[in-house]
Design an enzyme around this catalytic site. Structure first.
Site, PDB file in Angstrom:
ATOM      1  N   THR A   1       0.876  -1.275  -0.148  1.00 21.62           N
ATOM      2  CA  THR A   1      -0.086   0.058   0.106  1.00 21.62           C
ATOM      3  C   THR A   1       0.977   1.332   0.069  1.00 21.62           C
ATOM      4  O   THR A   1       0.665   2.056  -0.821  1.00 21.62           O
ATOM      5  CB  THR A   1      -1.003  -0.169   1.076  1.00 21.62           C
ATOM      6  OG1 THR A   1      -2.064  -1.113   1.353  1.00 21.62           O
ATOM      7  CG2 THR A   1      -1.692   1.252   1.489  1.00 21.62           C
TER       8      THR A   1
ATOM      9  N   GLN B   1       0.532  -9.207  -6.270  1.00 18.51           N
ATOM     10  CA  GLN B   1      -0.001 -10.575  -6.430  1.00 18.51           C
ATOM     11  C   GLN B   1       0.966 -11.316  -7.443  1.00 18.51           C
ATOM     12  O   GLN B   1       1.010 -12.593  -7.183  1.00 18.51           O
ATOM     13  CB  GLN B   1      -1.350 -10.487  -6.881  1.00 18.51           C
ATOM     14  CG  GLN B   1      -2.495  -9.999  -5.849  1.00 18.51           C
ATOM     15  CD  GLN B   1      -2.450 -10.839  -4.569  1.00 18.51           C
ATOM     16  OE1 GLN B   1      -2.073 -12.134  -4.405  1.00 18.51           O
ATOM     17  NE2 GLN B   1      -2.992 -10.280  -3.506  1.00 18.51           N
TER      18      GLN B   1
ATOM     19  N   HIS C   1       4.193  -9.888   2.793  1.00 17.05           N
ATOM     20  CA  HIS C   1       3.425 -10.906   3.590  1.00 17.05           C
ATOM     21  C   HIS C   1       2.495 -11.683   2.408  1.00 17.05           C
ATOM     22  O   HIS C   1       1.856 -12.524   2.807  1.00 17.05           O
ATOM     23  CB  HIS C   1       2.377 -10.301   4.447  1.00 17.05           C
ATOM     24  CG  HIS C   1       1.275  -9.434   3.863  1.00 17.05           C
ATOM     25  ND1 HIS C   1       1.343  -8.227   3.390  1.00 17.05           N
ATOM     26  CD2 HIS C   1      -0.077  -9.744   3.618  1.00 17.05           C
ATOM     27  CE1 HIS C   1       0.123  -7.631   2.744  1.00 17.05           C
ATOM     28  NE2 HIS C   1      -0.795  -8.713   3.037  1.00 17.05           N
TER      29      HIS C   1
ATOM     30  N   CYS D   1      -8.548  -6.429   1.186  1.00 16.33           N
ATOM     31  CA  CYS D   1      -8.186  -5.015   1.557  1.00 16.33           C
ATOM     32  C   CYS D   1      -9.364  -4.076   1.754  1.00 16.33           C
ATOM     33  O   CYS D   1      -9.058  -2.647   2.002  1.00 16.33           O
ATOM     34  CB  CYS D   1      -7.379  -4.635   0.491  1.00 16.33           C
ATOM     35  SG  CYS D   1      -5.620  -5.665   0.394  1.00 16.33           S
TER      36      CYS D   1
END
Length: 385
Positions: free
Chosen positions: A70, A181, A203, A326
């Protein structure tokens, strides 16, 4: 439990924990301190930057460590657009695809709301892909930046990033790509992709939450979002998270070296998709049928509630999601699915299955059977109600 929500988060790999542990314990120095502890931390940070750069095919100085995907998206979109407009006031537009992660979309809306930028939304086809024609139509002489994600976090569709970047470059527009991704599943060589900026997050790769990175091509103008002591070559101030940088670099290196799992997982994914479509009447595969992440299978199940299917699947021991993790607390239909032309009511029946590299054929056979049972149960209860 069968865990099929790896697109939301992955467990931290043992190798990553072992690599970062020294910098959470004895080697706790500040890399800006001029003593032995600080020097050890600085050396670890430099080593992490070197390994991340090697995995991305770029120079170490082009890697900015962040707190995650982000922040990397925010720094790319806001930082490049603001810096380019500061150099040329005519550059007051940004172009983003209609299926971007909220970190990109909300960054663009921030520029619109507080800095007077215009936001041009690039449409996608029914599979969620941006065509070169659509991008060309969105680019203008005033466009400061274009952003098109590498692979979609909800439906798994992979974009033709190299072709889009070449088109943008021919128009003098830098292209940023959210590769959060894609990392670990698709090639990340930024030179081959031709992008000017690329975001990744730890993560999703087997590193802890709270670490990420942004590749920024050398000489690309970038206005920092966080000001202070001038760390990260002035692009992201604040005492560096040395353990996080080491963790990210380790996880990224491991993911790149083990990408041979992609073909095996893609075959398992295709078998899972076929089993679900054959076993669940009316099931609709979302995203591109071929140009999709090896690790993602996403469906709509008309006549159900996606959340009800999720609860029933969890009761049967299968963990998955209704789409992006998200959009916290949102019960609105997916903007991604709406952009692909899927009806709002159908979009609310979406379920996403996303796999780790270690997923097995047996797990996916069991999961497909659970999907058939769960959707059937939800539809039966709905009809009875």
């Amino acid at each position: 439990m069968i865990f099929l929500d790896a697109a939301a988060a992955t467990p931290v790999r043992r190798e990553v924990l072992e690599a970062m542990w020294p910098y959470l314990s004895g080697e706790f120095g500040n890399p800006s301190s001029h003593h032995s502890l600080g020097d050890a931390a600085a050396a670890a940070l430099a080593g992490a930057r070197d390994r991340a750069a090697e995995a991305l095919g770029c120079r170490p100085g082009e890697v900015v460590f962040t707190s995650g995907g982000t922040e990397a998206d925010n720094l790319a979109v806001k930082g490049i657009a603001l810096a380019r407009r500061a150099a040329d006031q005519r550059l007051d537009r940004v172009a983003i695809s209609a299926v971007e992660h909220p970190a990109v979309e909300e960054s663009a809306r921030y520029l619109q709301r507080l800095h007077g930028f215009a936001v041009d939304v690039i449409p996608v086809d029914r599979y969620g892909q941006v065509t070169e024609e659509a991008l060309a139509a969105a680019l203008r002489p005033e466009t400061a930046l274009a952003s098109v994600m590498y692979a979609n976090n909800e439906v798994g569709t992979v974009q033709p990033v190299a072709r889009l970047a070449a088109l943008a470059r021919s128009r003098g527009v830098p292209l940023h790509s959210d590769a959060v991704q894609a990392a670990g599943w698709l090639p990340l060589d930024v030179r081959a992709l031709g992008v000017d900026a690329l975001s990744i997050s730890g993560h999703k790769l087997g590193a802890p939450k709270g670490c990420g990175a942004l590749f920024v091509r050398g000489r690309t103008r970038l206005e920092p979002l966080i000001h202070g002591g001038g760390q990260e070559r002035g692009r992201r101030s604040g005492t560096e998270n040395v353990a996080g940088a080491v963790a990210l670099a380790t996880a990224l290196s491991l993911a790149v070296s083990s990408r041979e799992a992609s073909e095996r997982v893609a075959d398992l994914r295709d078998g899972f998709i076929a089993a679900v479509l054959a076993g669940v009447p009316g099931a609709v595969l979302t995203g591109h049928p071929a140009e999709r992440l090896p690790s993602v299978a996403s469906f709509c199940f008309p006549g159900t509630s996606g959340e009800s299917v999720l609860l029933e699947l969890e009761r049967q021991g299968v963990i998955c999601s209704s789409g992006s993790a998200c959009a916290a607390g949102s019960d609105e239909p997916s903007a991604v699915l709406l952009a692909m032309g899927i009806d709002s009511a159908v979009a609310q029946t979406a379920v996403r299955f996303s796999f780790e590299p270690s997923v097995t054929a047996a797990e996916l056979r069991e999961a497909a059977a659970a999907v058939r049972a769960a959707v059937g149960s939800v539809r039966t209860l709905g009809a009875a109600g």
